[in-house]
Design a protein around this motif. Structure first.
Motif, PDB file in Angstrom:
ATOM      1  N   LEU A  44       0.841  -1.164   0.052  1.00 28.10           N
ATOM      2  CA  LEU A  44      -0.011  -0.121   0.009  1.00 28.10           C
ATOM      3  C   LEU A  44       0.780   1.292  -0.006  1.00 28.10           C
ATOM      4  O   LEU A  44       1.814   1.252   0.457  1.00 28.10           O
ATOM      5  CB  LEU A  44      -0.777   0.003   1.361  1.00 28.10           C
ATOM      6  CG  LEU A  44      -2.048  -0.858   1.255  1.00 28.10           C
ATOM      7  CD1 LEU A  44      -1.759  -2.590   1.662  1.00 28.10           C
ATOM      8  CD2 LEU A  44      -3.334  -0.633   2.075  1.00 28.10           C
ATOM      9  N   PHE A  90      -8.217   2.463  -0.826  1.00 25.80           N
ATOM     10  CA  PHE A  90      -8.745   2.576   0.405  1.00 25.80           C
ATOM     11  C   PHE A  90      -8.755   3.821   1.192  1.00 25.80           C
ATOM     12  O   PHE A  90      -7.966   4.593   1.248  1.00 25.80           O
ATOM     13  CB  PHE A  90      -7.832   1.283   1.476  1.00 25.80           C
ATOM     14  CG  PHE A  90      -7.795  -0.027   0.980  1.00 25.80           C
ATOM     15  CD1 PHE A  90      -6.922  -0.435   0.221  1.00 25.80           C
ATOM     16  CD2 PHE A  90      -8.967  -0.856   1.232  1.00 25.80           C
ATOM     17  CE1 PHE A  90      -6.757  -1.622  -0.353  1.00 25.80           C
ATOM     18  CE2 PHE A  90      -8.760  -2.076   0.682  1.00 25.80           C
ATOM     19  CZ  PHE A  90      -7.806  -2.637  -0.127  1.00 25.80           C
ATOM     20  N   LEU A 103      -4.558   2.322  12.399  1.00 26.97           N
ATOM     21  CA  LEU A 103      -5.374   2.482  11.096  1.00 26.97           C
ATOM     22  C   LEU A 103      -6.696   1.613  10.788  1.00 26.97           C
ATOM     23  O   LEU A 103      -6.697   0.395  11.168  1.00 26.97           O
ATOM     24  CB  LEU A 103      -4.717   2.680   9.917  1.00 26.97           C
ATOM     25  CG  LEU A 103      -3.405   3.393   9.624  1.00 26.97           C
ATOM     26  CD1 LEU A 103      -2.789   3.434   8.412  1.00 26.97           C
ATOM     27  CD2 LEU A 103      -3.857   4.730   9.918  1.00 26.97           C
ATOM     28  N   PHE A 105      -9.492   0.252   8.294  1.00 28.34           N
ATOM     29  CA  PHE A 105      -9.842   0.493   6.800  1.00 28.34           C
ATOM     30  C   PHE A 105     -11.128   0.169   6.330  1.00 28.34           C
ATOM     31  O   PHE A 105     -11.654  -0.258   6.942  1.00 28.34           O
ATOM     32  CB  PHE A 105      -8.829  -0.638   6.270  1.00 28.34           C
ATOM     33  CG  PHE A 105      -7.363  -0.410   6.127  1.00 28.34           C
ATOM     34  CD1 PHE A 105      -6.463  -0.419   7.132  1.00 28.34           C
ATOM     35  CD2 PHE A 105      -6.541  -0.044   4.932  1.00 28.34           C
ATOM     36  CE1 PHE A 105      -5.333   0.018   7.270  1.00 28.34           C
ATOM     37  CE2 PHE A 105      -5.312   0.158   4.805  1.00 28.34           C
ATOM     38  CZ  PHE A 105      -4.643   0.430   5.952  1.00 28.34           C
ATOM     39  N   GLY A 106     -11.638   1.057   5.320  1.00 25.24           N
ATOM     40  CA  GLY A 106     -12.770   0.677   4.555  1.00 25.24           C
ATOM     41  C   GLY A 106     -12.391  -0.640   3.537  1.00 25.24           C
ATOM     42  O   GLY A 106     -11.208  -1.039   3.710  1.00 25.24           O
TER      43      GLY A 106
ATOM     44  N   TYR B  33       3.476  -2.797  12.973  1.00 29.13           N
ATOM     45  CA  TYR B  33       2.029  -3.200  12.903  1.00 29.13           C
ATOM     46  C   TYR B  33       1.953  -4.385  11.930  1.00 29.13           C
ATOM     47  O   TYR B  33       2.597  -4.596  10.881  1.00 29.13           O
ATOM     48  CB  TYR B  33       1.131  -2.100  12.316  1.00 29.13           C
ATOM     49  CG  TYR B  33       1.193  -0.903  12.794  1.00 29.13           C
ATOM     50  CD1 TYR B  33       1.897   0.077  12.579  1.00 29.13           C
ATOM     51  CD2 TYR B  33      -0.010  -0.377  13.922  1.00 29.13           C
ATOM     52  CE1 TYR B  33       2.217   1.503  13.090  1.00 29.13           C
ATOM     53  CE2 TYR B  33       0.090   0.819  14.534  1.00 29.13           C
ATOM     54  CZ  TYR B  33       1.102   1.866  14.063  1.00 29.13           C
ATOM     55  OH  TYR B  33       1.182   3.162  14.623  1.00 29.13           O
ATOM     56  N   TYR B  35      -1.084  -6.454   9.755  1.00 30.20           N
ATOM     57  CA  TYR B  35      -2.352  -6.391   9.209  1.00 30.20           C
ATOM     58  C   TYR B  35      -2.628  -7.861   8.606  1.00 30.20           C
ATOM     59  O   TYR B  35      -1.450  -8.343   7.931  1.00 30.20           O
ATOM     60  CB  TYR B  35      -2.739  -5.285   8.425  1.00 30.20           C
ATOM     61  CG  TYR B  35      -2.711  -3.858   9.105  1.00 30.20           C
ATOM     62  CD1 TYR B  35      -1.229  -3.240   9.186  1.00 30.20           C
ATOM     63  CD2 TYR B  35      -3.703  -3.315   9.542  1.00 30.20           C
ATOM     64  CE1 TYR B  35      -1.431  -1.709   9.742  1.00 30.20           C
ATOM     65  CE2 TYR B  35      -3.658  -1.939  10.290  1.00 30.20           C
ATOM     66  CZ  TYR B  35      -2.461  -1.384  10.303  1.00 30.20           C
ATOM     67  OH  TYR B  35      -2.397  -0.023  10.788  1.00 30.20           O
ATOM     68  N   LEU B  43      -7.880  -3.845   5.129  1.00 32.76           N
ATOM     69  CA  LEU B  43      -6.937  -4.406   6.341  1.00 32.76           C
ATOM     70  C   LEU B  43      -7.401  -4.364   7.697  1.00 32.76           C
ATOM     71  O   LEU B  43      -7.922  -3.512   8.053  1.00 32.76           O
ATOM     72  CB  LEU B  43      -5.669  -3.765   6.142  1.00 32.76           C
ATOM     73  CG  LEU B  43      -4.820  -3.945   4.978  1.00 32.76           C
ATOM     74  CD1 LEU B  43      -5.140  -3.682   3.670  1.00 32.76           C
ATOM     75  CD2 LEU B  43      -3.220  -3.534   5.173  1.00 32.76           C
ATOM     76  N   LEU B  45      -6.035  -5.039  11.505  1.00 32.73           N
ATOM     77  CA  LEU B  45      -5.107  -5.047  12.574  1.00 32.73           C
ATOM     78  C   LEU B  45      -4.804  -6.271  13.526  1.00 32.73           C
ATOM     79  O   LEU B  45      -6.013  -6.756  14.148  1.00 32.73           O
ATOM     80  CB  LEU B  45      -5.070  -3.829  13.429  1.00 32.73           C
ATOM     81  CG  LEU B  45      -3.819  -3.740  14.271  1.00 32.73           C
ATOM     82  CD1 LEU B  45      -2.659  -3.355  13.615  1.00 32.73           C
ATOM     83  CD2 LEU B  45      -3.864  -2.294  15.220  1.00 32.73           C
ATOM     84  N   PHE B  90       0.235  -8.005   5.859  1.00 37.90           N
ATOM     85  CA  PHE B  90       0.990  -6.844   5.664  1.00 37.90           C
ATOM     86  C   PHE B  90       1.543  -6.274   6.935  1.00 37.90           C
ATOM     87  O   PHE B  90       1.018  -6.202   7.958  1.00 37.90           O
ATOM     88  CB  PHE B  90       0.171  -5.792   4.984  1.00 37.90           C
ATOM     89  CG  PHE B  90      -0.242  -5.986   3.737  1.00 37.90           C
ATOM     90  CD1 PHE B  90      -1.281  -6.638   3.362  1.00 37.90           C
ATOM     91  CD2 PHE B  90       0.822  -5.713   2.424  1.00 37.90           C
ATOM     92  CE1 PHE B  90      -1.723  -6.542   1.785  1.00 37.90           C
ATOM     93  CE2 PHE B  90       0.584  -5.840   1.023  1.00 37.90           C
ATOM     94  CZ  PHE B  90      -0.860  -6.411   1.055  1.00 37.90           C
TER      95      PHE B  90
END
Lengths: 115, 111
Positions: A44, A90, A103, A105-106, B33, B35, B43, B45, B90
């Protein structure tokens, strides 16, 4: 709690025409909002972010987004689509003051660009 | 700079096997992080870390473990693989409050 809703799972445009990817958010606190792009089989990349400064945010590759608090929206636009814009986009929210900065995410919008 | 690197790129596991997904960053970021991305979804977490020796659960931690012994590395451990763990994983890192930079992902299939 924070959440984002991307209103379209797929958007198809012709090359050279405008792009509009819609995102609504829900947040009990002042949100930070982001748009990330994911090209096929890639990681991403951050396109742009809003963190309570100017409501119109300019990003990379000609994309921009406008934060509208009254409409709880953060739509992504580009005046003229290019074939290389075809990807998954996203919309993402992070809560200001969250010490983890995690974060949310949609579900993503897949942009198809027709020649 | 390499940024965030992940290994392996692809892996197929049998049910019940274990494995470790590696993540390394060379940007001296304190925050890291993990994901997972399921087909057609955003994504979610799994775990995160705010510095060496400090980890915490995210939204979907069940079936995973992490450790953070150094600033650079943040491995994700699957102890008993299940089909529900088939996903793309990720890793990301950031400075405190900064942009998260993502690795290229690991595509895991559990059969």
């Amino acid at each position: 709690a924070q959440s984002v809703t991307q209103l379209d799972s797929h958007v198809s445009v012709s090359e050279g025409t405008p792009v509009l990817l819609r995102c609504n958010y829900s947040s009990s606190y002042s949100p930070s909002l982001f748009w990330y792009v994911q090209h096929p089989n890639k990681g991403l990349q951050l396109l742009l972010k809003y963190t309570s400064a100017a409501t119109l945010v300019k990003g990379i590759n000609g994309f921009e987004a406008e934060f509208k608090k009254s409409e709880t929206s953060f739509h992504l636009t580009k005046p003229s689509a290019h074939m290389s814009d075809a990807a998954e986009y996203f919309c993402v929210v992070s809560r200001s003051g969250d010490s983890s900065y995690k974060l949310i995410f949609g579900s993503g919008t897949r942009l198809l660009v027709r020649p | 700079n390499a940024g965030v690197t992940q290994t392996p790129k692809f892996r197929i596991l049998k049910i019940g096997q274990s494995m470790t997904l590696q993540c390394t960053q060379d940007m001296n970021h304190n925050y890291m992080y993990w994901y997972r991305q399921d087909p057609g979804m955003g994504l979610k977490l799994i775990y995160y870390s705010v510095g060496a020796g400090i980890t915490d659960k995210g939204e979907v931690p069940n079936g995973y473990n992490v450790s953070r012994s150094t600033t650079e590395d943040f491995p994700l451990r699957l102890e008993l693989a299940a089909p529900s763990q088939t996903s793309v994983y990720f890793c990301a890192s950031s400075r405190e409050g900064g942009t998260q930079y993502f690795g290229p992902g690991t595509r895991l299939t559990v059969l």
